[in-house]
Design an enzyme around this catalytic site. Structure first.
Site, PDB file in Angstrom:
ATOM      1  N   GLU A 320       0.834  -1.195   0.000  1.00  0.00           N
ATOM      2  CA  GLU A 320       0.000   0.000   0.000  1.00  0.00           C
ATOM      3  C   GLU A 320       0.869   1.246   0.000  1.00  0.00           C
ATOM      4  O   GLU A 320       1.760   1.390   0.841  1.00  0.00           O
ATOM      5  CB  GLU A 320      -0.907   0.036   1.229  1.00  0.00           C
ATOM      6  CG  GLU A 320      -1.968  -1.047   1.269  1.00  0.00           C
ATOM      7  CD  GLU A 320      -2.794  -0.998   2.540  1.00  0.00           C
ATOM      8  OE1 GLU A 320      -3.954  -1.428   2.486  1.00  0.00           O
ATOM      9  OE2 GLU A 320      -2.276  -0.557   3.593  1.00  0.00           O
ATOM     10  N   CYS A 321       0.643   2.138  -0.943  1.00  0.00           N
ATOM     11  CA  CYS A 321       1.282   3.445  -1.024  1.00  0.00           C
ATOM     12  C   CYS A 321       2.807   3.325  -0.960  1.00  0.00           C
ATOM     13  O   CYS A 321       3.433   2.968  -1.944  1.00  0.00           O
ATOM     14  CB  CYS A 321       0.741   4.371   0.053  1.00  0.00           C
ATOM     15  SG  CYS A 321       0.985   6.122  -0.332  1.00  0.00           S
ATOM     16  N   GLY A 322       3.437   3.589   0.189  1.00  0.00           N
ATOM     17  CA  GLY A 322       4.879   3.440   0.286  1.00  0.00           C
ATOM     18  C   GLY A 322       5.333   2.044  -0.078  1.00  0.00           C
ATOM     19  O   GLY A 322       6.385   1.858  -0.708  1.00  0.00           O
ATOM     20  N   GLN A 325       5.237   1.846  -3.872  1.00  0.00           N
ATOM     21  CA  GLN A 325       6.362   2.557  -4.454  1.00  0.00           C
ATOM     22  C   GLN A 325       7.641   1.718  -4.366  1.00  0.00           C
ATOM     23  O   GLN A 325       8.437   1.649  -5.311  1.00  0.00           O
ATOM     24  CB  GLN A 325       6.560   3.888  -3.721  1.00  0.00           C
ATOM     25  CG  GLN A 325       5.381   4.844  -3.877  1.00  0.00           C
ATOM     26  CD  GLN A 325       5.396   5.953  -2.842  1.00  0.00           C
ATOM     27  OE1 GLN A 325       6.149   5.910  -1.872  1.00  0.00           O
ATOM     28  NE2 GLN A 325       4.551   6.952  -3.031  1.00  0.00           N
ATOM     29  N   SER A 416      -1.208  -0.864  -4.326  1.00  0.00           N
ATOM     30  CA  SER A 416      -1.983   0.309  -4.727  1.00  0.00           C
ATOM     31  C   SER A 416      -1.600   1.525  -3.909  1.00  0.00           C
ATOM     32  O   SER A 416      -0.987   1.417  -2.844  1.00  0.00           O
ATOM     33  CB  SER A 416      -3.472   0.029  -4.532  1.00  0.00           C
ATOM     34  OG  SER A 416      -3.761  -0.158  -3.154  1.00  0.00           O
TER      35      SER A 416
END
Length: 440
Positions: A320-322, A325, A416
């Protein structure tokens, strides 16, 4: 059930976090078992609550969770506490768009909690009475039971305000300015609790001197009980192991997600990607956080170098997010491109401006993450996908990665920008995928 009280503010920045944390600290110093909560999807404030109360703080959000979920969460997590203290979000009535959904007021109504309103009185006297009248009468179903005056200039200033306020709403505290009890912030919010040593004695003493704690405790009321006949899922013996990245780079998690993973039979092993750790597990969960602050360490990390092999072998990986990435091929910061785990054919670039903020809704159509997901997004970055990248979330609300889509999928992995909550996230499916991998 344990009595509860909700600390709300007239608006953001009014001091409700300091007041909430201070009340938690002062009550804990009195040897009371304080169960903390945070309204909204925030990850950072709960880490401070947890450090102060030595009990996991939990989020209450009427967008991501239905009313019964919230009532059951409180019933389950506070049954051995002496009092529950709930920190609000933004202004008392501020919710999603122009609705009450996800507001402090809505949560207060759902659980029947009285509200103590924090008002920044700098530069005001009698006008505070008009503010309090408006907030207390705006929604008659919200019980504004007390008020804390913050940033009073003197005792005379505080008395002038008290004399102008309606007597039916007691002033339970008047706080002078004190920069020593504030918490520093960065681009995603406050610093995490692990990054700042709390002087709990100083914080508790400040509150004891300026807030009537006995009055706060007397205002607390028992929350509304769950009324649904639906039984919660019974926990099962752990038969699968899931690794959760947990360090300064990956630290945004909901306690409810950990509980749900365990409930469906997962043992959790925490590990640090920064330190290059990688335990023997059947699946991996990488939450959000601050990978951009530790980008050089992550580029060199053994964890980074081995994640793609695990993903290509079929191990379920969720980010998720970080975490998303980190699982991309690279992360560009200040025109320097750093190599990441390369699980997904996409590149991330840090930006100087906020790209997305708010609650989200997505329709997921993947192998093990499917159905309607409710969550939240908050990031200062963009992600550019290769032509052959697969995106399995159709965004109904929110920005996502690109073109109204989110949910990068590759191998048996998915990630995501959207932070999902277990109230709608298919935790059972994820655990089952990890179980299938463990039996190969």
């Amino acid at each position: 059930m344990t009595k509860s009280v909700l600390i709300a503010g007239t608006h953001s920045g009014v001091g409700k976090t300091t007041v909430s944390m201070g009340i938690m600290a002062a009550l804990s110093k009195r040897n009371l078992r304080v169960q903390p909560y945070k309204v909204g999807p925030d990850y950072i404030d709960p880490t401070h609550h947890t450090a102060i109360c030595r009990r996991p703080s939990r989020n209450l959000d009427t967008y991501m969770m239905d009313e019964e979920y919230i009532r059951r969460s409180i019933e389950h997590s506070s049954n051995d506490a002496d009092i529950s203290v709930i920190e609000g979000v933004m202004g008392l009535y501020d919710g999603v768009d122009s609705t009450e959904i996800s507001s402090s007021a809505h949560v207060a109504k759902v659980i029947g909690a009285p509200v103590i309103l924090v008002v920044n009185v700098h530069g005001m006297s009698r006008s505070v009475g008009a503010i309090l009248k408006g907030y207390s009468e705006y929604d008659k179903d919200v019980n504004v039971a007390g008020v804390v005056l913050n940033k009073v200039g003197s005792q005379r200033h505080a008395q002038m305000i008290k004399d102008a306020l309606p007597p039916e709403i007691p002033v339970v505290g008047a706080l002078p300015k004190n920069k020593d009890v504030s918490v520093p912030s960065r681009h995603l919010g406050l610093h995490m609790a692990s990054e700042k040593d709390h002087n709990l004695d100083e914080l508790a003493e400040f509150i004891e001197e300026n807030i009537d704690l006995d009055a706060v405790v007397s205002l607390a009321r028992e929350p509304a009980k769950p009324v649904s006949s639906v039984k919660s899922v019974s926990s099962v013996e752990p038969d699968v192991t899931i690794g959760v990245g947990m360090d300064s780079a990956f630290c945004f998690y909901y306690q409810d997600m950990f509980d749900s993973l365990r409930q469906y039979g997962a043992e959790i092993k925490f590990f640090s990607p920064i330190q290059g750790e990688l335990p023997d597990v059947d699946g991996i969960y990488l939450g959000g956080g601050y990978p951009e602050l530790y980008i050089e360490e992550l580029e060199k990390s053994r964890t980074t170098h081995e994640l793609k092999n695990l993903a290509s072998d079929g191990m379920p990986i969720y980010g998720e997010c970080g975490g998303m990435q980190y699982l991309c091929s690279s992360y560009e910061i200040d025109d320097v491109e750093y190599k990441m785990a390369d699980v997904f054919p996409a590149k991330t670039r840090k930006t100087d401006r906020l790209i997305a903020l708010g609650h989200t809704k997505a329709k997921a159509s993947g192998d093990f993450i499917k159905g309607t997901l409710l969550g939240h997004e908050f990031h200062y970055s963009t992600t550019e996908c290769s032509r052959d990248a697969k995106l399995e979330y159709e965004m109904i609300r929110g920005k996502g990665i690109e073109d109204g889509k989110d949910g990068l999928a590759e191998y048996n992995s998915i990630a995501s920008y959207m932070h999902a909550h277990p109230a709608t996230f298919p935790v059972d499916n994820f655990v089952e995928k990890c179980r299938e991998y463990s039996k190969r």
